[in-house]
Scaffold this active site. Sequence first.
Site, PDB file in Angstrom:
ATOM      1  NE  ARG A   1       5.871   1.195  -1.239  1.00 36.31           N
ATOM      2  CZ  ARG A   1       6.565   1.305  -0.493  1.00 36.31           C
ATOM      3  NH1 ARG A   1       7.611   2.086  -0.642  1.00 36.31           N
ATOM      4  NH2 ARG A   1       6.723   0.655   0.825  1.00 36.31           N
TER       5      ARG A   1
ATOM      6  CG  ASN B   1       0.008   2.321   3.537  1.00 36.76           C
ATOM      7  OD1 ASN B   1      -0.766   2.458   2.947  1.00 36.76           O
ATOM      8  ND2 ASN B   1       1.189   2.958   3.363  1.00 36.76           N
ATOM      9  N   GLY B   2      -1.067  -0.884   6.524  1.00 38.23           N
ATOM     10  CA  GLY B   2      -0.682  -1.991   7.911  1.00 38.23           C
ATOM     11  C   GLY B   2      -1.727  -2.669   8.155  1.00 38.23           C
TER      12      GLY B   2
ATOM     13  CD1 TRP C   1       0.124  -5.747  -3.116  1.00 38.71           C
ATOM     14  CD2 TRP C   1      -0.067  -6.782  -1.179  1.00 38.71           C
ATOM     15  NE1 TRP C   1       0.675  -7.150  -3.207  1.00 38.71           N
ATOM     16  CE2 TRP C   1       0.533  -7.615  -1.972  1.00 38.71           C
ATOM     17  CE3 TRP C   1      -0.445  -7.095   0.198  1.00 38.71           C
ATOM     18  CZ2 TRP C   1       1.126  -8.944  -1.422  1.00 38.71           C
ATOM     19  CZ3 TRP C   1       0.054  -8.176   0.606  1.00 38.71           C
ATOM     20  CH2 TRP C   1       0.784  -9.262  -0.207  1.00 38.71           C
TER      21      TRP C   1
ATOM     22  CE  LYS D   1      14.936 -11.154  -8.848  1.00 40.59           C
ATOM     23  NZ  LYS D   1      15.517 -10.786  -7.807  1.00 40.59           N
TER      24      LYS D   1
ATOM     25  CE  LYS E   1      12.308  -2.621  -5.196  1.00 42.28           C
ATOM     26  NZ  LYS E   1      13.162  -3.740  -5.545  1.00 42.28           N
TER      27      LYS E   1
ATOM     28  CG  HIS F   1      20.369 -36.619  -3.246  1.00 45.66           C
ATOM     29  ND1 HIS F   1      20.784 -38.152  -2.839  1.00 45.66           N
ATOM     30  CD2 HIS F   1      21.749 -36.119  -3.346  1.00 45.66           C
ATOM     31  CE1 HIS F   1      21.929 -38.089  -2.802  1.00 45.66           C
ATOM     32  NE2 HIS F   1      22.665 -36.928  -2.923  1.00 45.66           N
TER      33      HIS F   1
ATOM     34  CD  GLU G   1      10.958 -11.983  -7.674  1.00 48.19           C
ATOM     35  OE1 GLU G   1      10.944 -11.036  -6.567  1.00 48.19           O
ATOM     36  OE2 GLU G   1      12.218 -11.432  -8.068  1.00 48.19           O
TER      37      GLU G   1
ATOM     38  CB  CYS H   1      -0.931   0.066   1.261  1.00 49.41           C
ATOM     39  SG  CYS H   1      -1.867  -1.358   1.389  1.00 49.41           S
TER      40      CYS H   1
ATOM     41  CD  GLU I   1      18.274 -12.744  -6.666  1.00 48.03           C
ATOM     42  OE1 GLU I   1      17.767 -13.562  -5.695  1.00 48.03           O
ATOM     43  OE2 GLU I   1      17.640 -11.569  -7.135  1.00 48.03           O
TER      44      GLU I   1
HETATM   45  C1  G6P Z   1       9.785  -8.195  -1.396  1.00 45.21           C
HETATM   46  C2  G6P Z   1      10.588  -7.835  -2.709  1.00 45.21           C
HETATM   47  C3  G6P Z   1      11.926  -8.670  -2.977  1.00 45.21           C
HETATM   48  C4  G6P Z   1      12.810  -8.484  -1.715  1.00 45.21           C
HETATM   49  C5  G6P Z   1      11.970  -8.744  -0.710  1.00 45.21           C
HETATM   50  C6  G6P Z   1      12.765  -8.285   0.698  1.00 45.21           C
HETATM   51  O1  G6P Z   1       9.469  -9.721  -1.735  1.00 45.21           O
HETATM   52  O2  G6P Z   1       9.426  -8.101  -3.831  1.00 45.21           O
HETATM   53  O3  G6P Z   1      12.452  -8.229  -4.063  1.00 45.21           O
HETATM   54  O4  G6P Z   1      13.942  -9.101  -2.048  1.00 45.21           O
HETATM   55  O5  G6P Z   1      10.739  -8.110  -0.575  1.00 45.21           O
HETATM   56  O6  G6P Z   1      12.671  -6.886   0.695  1.00 45.21           O
HETATM   57  P1  G6P Z   1      13.763  -5.954   1.281  1.00 45.21           P
HETATM   58  O7  G6P Z   1      13.477  -4.730   0.915  1.00 45.21           O
HETATM   59  O8  G6P Z   1      13.873  -6.248   2.988  1.00 45.21           O
HETATM   60  O9  G6P Z   1      15.239  -6.448   0.787  1.00 45.21           O
END
Ligand code: G6P
Length: 612
Positions: free
Chosen positions: A27, A102-103, A76, A489, A607, A508, A492, A2, A485
């Site tokens: 975000r 927000n929250g 959100w 990527k 985000k 395994h 996501e 949010c 990672e």
């Molecule tokens: C969300 C984002 C990721 C990020 C993660 C941790 O899931 O989509 O890209 O790695 O949060 O965020 P931070 O700001 O704590 O690194």
Amino acid sequence: MCGIVGYIGKRNATPIIIEGIKRLEYRGYDSSGIAILNEENELKIFKESGKIIELERALPSPDQTFGNVGIAHTRWATHGEPNKLNAHPHTGCDGSIAVVHNGIIENYINLRNKLESEGHEFISNTDTEVLAHLIEHFLKIENDLTTAVQDALKLVEGTYGIAVISNDSPGKIVAARKGSPLILGIGEDEFFVTSDVAAIIIHTKKVIYLEDNEVVSLSYDDYQITNLQNENIEADISIVDWDVSSIDKGEYKHFMLKEIFEQPTSIYNAFRGRLNDRLSTVKLGGLNMKSEELRKIKMLQIIACGTSWHAALIGKHIIEGLARIPVEVEYASEYRYRNPIIPDDTIVFAISQSGETADTLAGLREAQAKGAKVLGITNTIGSTISRESDGGVYIHAGAEIGVASTKAFTSQVTILTILAVLLGRMKDLQPTFGKSFIKELAAIPEKVELILQKNDEIRKIAETLKDSTNALYLGRGVNYPVALEGALKLKEISYIHAEGYPAAEMKHGPIALIDENMPVIAIAPDDAIYDKIISNLEEVKARNGRIISIATEGDEKIEQLSESVIYIPKTIRTLQPLLTVIPLQLLAYHVADLRGLDVDQPRNLAKSVTVE
Ligand code: G6P
């Protein structure tokens, strides 16, 4: 997650707050809305589900949305479907109040039951609506919006960043925070309130980061910060140090691509001014720790989420290797509820690009409650984690807008790598290593640049992957977290199921999945375990698996096993992740783009995850 933007001043609030929430689209959100107080002191509320463009389409002519006071929100969904009814702003019974939030209000059911028994009627499924009714209740008694907000918040359990306007209190915005970021922006004869400076940076760089339990009341010509007991609070004004250009895509199709291409600079900025060539070591003044204290460290615990957690895993590998200090890495969401054991002389690191991730923040607080020193590795100056930690390091990656983290990841890895050298040099690490490390690190930005020049070649390889339904990423040693990672990527942003595995572990389980339809992306740079990973790839090849390799320039052997090879320049093992991850980022980007997906705002993702 949010986003909140509010404006009070001489200009028309509507275009300013709409533009503001557009800056927060990155975000992640599913609906949006605005509330405007117009010159006739009428409160006008507009909201829509979907993208902000839907809200803009639904707005009446500009004269009907004109007003000098307004608040806006991107939602959100947490409680209640992402539809128009549940979108913010929310109002009380008589429509005189508008609240954006927000929250999460944790005791909203109790509050709602109580308010309903007093005659309040609810129309949405949100936790936020109780705030609107609660403030409305107190406003009728107190007749002052600030006091009503303070009194309402005294009854609330949970987290909030809120902004409230009311036509019973014209010319005023009241905002407050607890556990969810909120920032006051100070312009020329105008004020802003936002959950993220990106929303207001084109108007002002002068900001105040509100602390938990603070309430700010904005009028046309002044602001006042108090606590819930209405005691005045003096707060420092900060100047945001990043530039408007960082929130602009420039020549790039997506922020993610721009951010991938910024890495030669962002990696350089992470180590700039931090290398001590004369003593062949590193300096990280922000840690707030003397050399004697650093020498005494017996263990590190690193907590993080998502991509930051992958950076932490790489950090573990390198710190243990160079500094010989045991490192535990844990998801912050697990750490916070596990009653973790923190032995004496342990330092806890919280890694977070945003500095606002709820679980990482809670883990930090839990470690501090147990008496541990917690250091932050964050990108966002003034963020909650950077302010609450006992010291730390800024990665200086600049604003990262693409939801899929790229440049923040390589900057986090850079910081962890130089931290490893700092701690190692305090112990047994030779000055000769320190010297050659500094030389190699200084060459990394140029080597990243060389990989970026393969962008077209990588897009062609992405063509061969774009219709896959699964992908397996394999790596060993320090490149195993890089495989994780790479897989993250891809899933996501392209929604292709992908998994990262230590290459030897493949036999395994995942080997059962290998056939001609399963692409295997192998990270196989030239290092001490190169031959081992080649044996693992032989096993894939024997089962007709398709192999795409990331290998060191000059490696011809791997070509015989691979459908395609992306070559990277040679570097020392410690620094390999900074190179091996770049083709994986580009590969994921191009696959998602070729599939026609919204790369910067993938579905369901946010985000910055400011709720549990
Ligand atoms: C969300 C984002 C990721 C990020 C993660 C941790 O899931 O989509 O890209 O790695 O949060 O965020 P931070 O700001 O704590 O690194």
